[in-house]
Design a protein around this motif. Structure first.
Motif, PDB file in Angstrom:
ATOM      1  N   MET A 280       0.850  -1.174   0.000  1.00 56.20           N
ATOM      2  CA  MET A 280       0.000   0.000   0.000  1.00 56.20           C
ATOM      3  C   MET A 280       0.901   1.245   0.000  1.00 56.20           C
ATOM      4  O   MET A 280       1.744   1.388   0.881  1.00 56.20           O
ATOM      5  CB  MET A 280      -0.904  -0.030   1.243  1.00 56.20           C
ATOM      6  CG  MET A 280      -1.873   1.119   1.308  1.00 56.20           C
ATOM      7  SD  MET A 280      -3.003   1.054   2.736  1.00 56.20           S
ATOM      8  CE  MET A 280      -3.917  -0.424   2.414  1.00 56.20           C
ATOM      9  N   PRO A 281       0.747   2.130  -0.964  1.00 56.83           N
ATOM     10  CA  PRO A 281       1.601   3.332  -1.025  1.00 56.83           C
ATOM     11  C   PRO A 281       1.348   4.289   0.142  1.00 56.83           C
ATOM     12  O   PRO A 281       0.223   4.417   0.623  1.00 56.83           O
ATOM     13  CB  PRO A 281       1.195   3.993  -2.346  1.00 56.83           C
ATOM     14  CG  PRO A 281       0.451   2.952  -3.114  1.00 56.83           C
ATOM     15  CD  PRO A 281      -0.135   2.012  -2.117  1.00 56.83           C
ATOM     16  N   ASP A 282       2.429   4.939   0.567  1.00 61.15           N
ATOM     17  CA  ASP A 282       2.358   5.904   1.667  1.00 61.15           C
ATOM     18  C   ASP A 282       2.280   7.329   1.136  1.00 61.15           C
ATOM     19  O   ASP A 282       2.928   7.658   0.138  1.00 61.15           O
ATOM     20  CB  ASP A 282       3.598   5.806   2.554  1.00 61.15           C
ATOM     21  CG  ASP A 282       3.643   4.532   3.371  1.00 61.15           C
ATOM     22  OD1 ASP A 282       2.593   3.874   3.515  1.00 61.15           O
ATOM     23  OD2 ASP A 282       4.732   4.205   3.863  1.00 61.15           O
TER      24      ASP A 282
ATOM     25  N   ALA B  27      -5.216   4.741   7.400  1.00 59.74           N
ATOM     26  CA  ALA B  27      -5.713   4.723   6.022  1.00 59.74           C
ATOM     27  C   ALA B  27      -5.946   6.161   5.569  1.00 59.74           C
ATOM     28  O   ALA B  27      -6.406   7.003   6.349  1.00 59.74           O
ATOM     29  CB  ALA B  27      -7.022   3.931   5.944  1.00 59.74           C
TER      30      ALA B  27
ATOM     31  N   GLU C  84      -7.553   9.173  -0.639  1.00 61.48           N
ATOM     32  CA  GLU C  84      -6.861   8.404  -1.666  1.00 61.48           C
ATOM     33  C   GLU C  84      -7.054   6.916  -1.381  1.00 61.48           C
ATOM     34  O   GLU C  84      -6.393   6.370  -0.492  1.00 61.48           O
ATOM     35  CB  GLU C  84      -5.363   8.743  -1.707  1.00 61.48           C
ATOM     36  CG  GLU C  84      -5.051  10.127  -2.236  1.00 61.48           C
ATOM     37  CD  GLU C  84      -5.046  11.201  -1.148  1.00 61.48           C
ATOM     38  OE1 GLU C  84      -5.360  10.884   0.015  1.00 61.48           O
ATOM     39  OE2 GLU C  84      -4.745  12.360  -1.472  1.00 61.48           O
ATOM     40  N   PRO C  85      -7.945   6.261  -2.111  1.00 62.06           N
ATOM     41  CA  PRO C  85      -8.193   4.831  -1.868  1.00 62.06           C
ATOM     42  C   PRO C  85      -6.907   4.012  -1.993  1.00 62.06           C
ATOM     43  O   PRO C  85      -6.031   4.326  -2.802  1.00 62.06           O
ATOM     44  CB  PRO C  85      -9.179   4.448  -2.970  1.00 62.06           C
ATOM     45  CG  PRO C  85      -9.796   5.735  -3.414  1.00 62.06           C
ATOM     46  CD  PRO C  85      -8.756   6.792  -3.200  1.00 62.06           C
ATOM     47  N   ASP C  86      -6.800   2.977  -1.173  1.00 62.85           N
ATOM     48  CA  ASP C  86      -5.674   2.045  -1.194  1.00 62.85           C
ATOM     49  C   ASP C  86      -4.333   2.715  -0.894  1.00 62.85           C
ATOM     50  O   ASP C  86      -3.286   2.238  -1.341  1.00 62.85           O
ATOM     51  CB  ASP C  86      -5.607   1.299  -2.535  1.00 62.85           C
ATOM     52  CG  ASP C  86      -6.878   0.508  -2.805  1.00 62.85           C
ATOM     53  OD1 ASP C  86      -7.410  -0.090  -1.842  1.00 62.85           O
ATOM     54  OD2 ASP C  86      -7.354   0.503  -3.950  1.00 62.85           O
ATOM     55  N   HIS C  87      -4.351   3.814  -0.163  1.00 62.45           N
ATOM     56  CA  HIS C  87      -3.141   4.473   0.307  1.00 62.45           C
ATOM     57  C   HIS C  87      -3.232   4.596   1.825  1.00 62.45           C
ATOM     58  O   HIS C  87      -4.312   4.520   2.398  1.00 62.45           O
ATOM     59  CB  HIS C  87      -2.995   5.882  -0.284  1.00 62.45           C
ATOM     60  CG  HIS C  87      -2.617   5.906  -1.716  1.00 62.45           C
ATOM     61  ND1 HIS C  87      -3.463   5.507  -2.728  1.00 62.45           N
ATOM     62  CD2 HIS C  87      -1.463   6.292  -2.320  1.00 62.45           C
ATOM     63  CE1 HIS C  87      -2.855   5.639  -3.889  1.00 62.45           C
ATOM     64  NE2 HIS C  87      -1.634   6.119  -3.661  1.00 62.45           N
ATOM     65  N   ARG C  88      -2.093   4.814   2.434  1.00 59.17           N
ATOM     66  CA  ARG C  88      -2.107   5.136   3.849  1.00 59.17           C
ATOM     67  C   ARG C  88      -1.351   6.445   4.042  1.00 59.17           C
ATOM     68  O   ARG C  88      -0.473   6.789   3.248  1.00 59.17           O
ATOM     69  CB  ARG C  88      -1.545   4.012   4.709  1.00 59.17           C
ATOM     70  CG  ARG C  88      -0.116   3.687   4.471  1.00 59.17           C
ATOM     71  CD  ARG C  88       0.310   2.504   5.296  1.00 59.17           C
ATOM     72  NE  ARG C  88       1.771   2.505   5.353  1.00 59.17           N
ATOM     73  CZ  ARG C  88       2.483   1.860   6.232  1.00 59.17           C
ATOM     74  NH1 ARG C  88       1.882   1.137   7.157  1.00 59.17           N
ATOM     75  NH2 ARG C  88       3.787   1.920   6.217  1.00 59.17           N
TER      76      ARG C  88
END
Length: 131
Positions: free
Chosen positions: A1-3, A72, A76-80
Motif C-alpha cells: 500500500m503506497p504511503d 488509512a 486516496e483509496p488504497d493508500h495510507r
C-alpha cells in the motif's frame, strides 16, 4: 500500500476545542497540514501549510512534536497516510479558511460524531488533542 507523507497540526484553543478542516471536493474533516515540498522538514512543511490554508503564522518554537502516526488515507483509496504531528495553541479569531479549504470546525472535547472524520483524526490525533 503506497504511503502519503504529511505534516499535521493538532490545534487546540483556550476553550479546549480542537480544530479540524475540510478540503474542497471532500467530505471528511481532518487536522490541517499537508505534503512536504522538496527539501522541507516536517516542521517547515507544517508552518508553510498553516500559513497557506489558515493564514496562521507560527514559528518552529510554537510546535510541540507528537510523533509519527499511520492510518488509512481519507481521500486516496488504497493508500495510507504517514503523518508527522505537532501540537500548538491558536484561537478561533486567528484562523481564516483559504487555499484549498472549504470549511473549518472547532470540535468540543469528545465531539466525535458531529462531522465525518478522517481515520488519522479519529484514531490518533483527536485523542491526543484531548489527552
Amino acid at each position: 500500500m503506497p504511503d502519503i507523507h504529511v505534516s499535521a497540526a493538532v490545534i487546540v484553543d483556550d476553550r479546549g476545542r480542537a480544530l479540524v478542516v475540510r478540503k474542497r471536493g471532500t467530505t471528511r474533516f481532518m487536522q490541517p497540514g499537508g505534503k512536504p515540498e522538496a527539501g522541507e522538514s516536517a516542521a517547515r512543511t507544517l508552518i508553510r501549510e498553516l500559513h497557506e490554508e489558515l493564514a496562521l503564522r507560527v514559528d518552529e518554537a510554537d510546535l510541540t512534536p507528537l510523533g509519527t502516526f499511520v492510518s488509512a488515507a481519507a481521500n486516496e483509496p488504497d493508500h495510507r497516510v504517514v503523518a508527522d504531528a505537532f501540537a500548538l495553541r491558536a484561537q478561533a479569531e486567528d484562523v481564516v479558511v483559504q487555499a484549498e479549504l472549504a470549511e473549518l470546525r472547532w470540535l468540543e472535547r469528545g465531539d466525535w460524531t458531529s462531522v465525518p472524520l478522517a481515520p488519522l483524526s479519529s484514531e490518533h490525533l483527536l485523542p491526543i488533542a484531548w489527552a
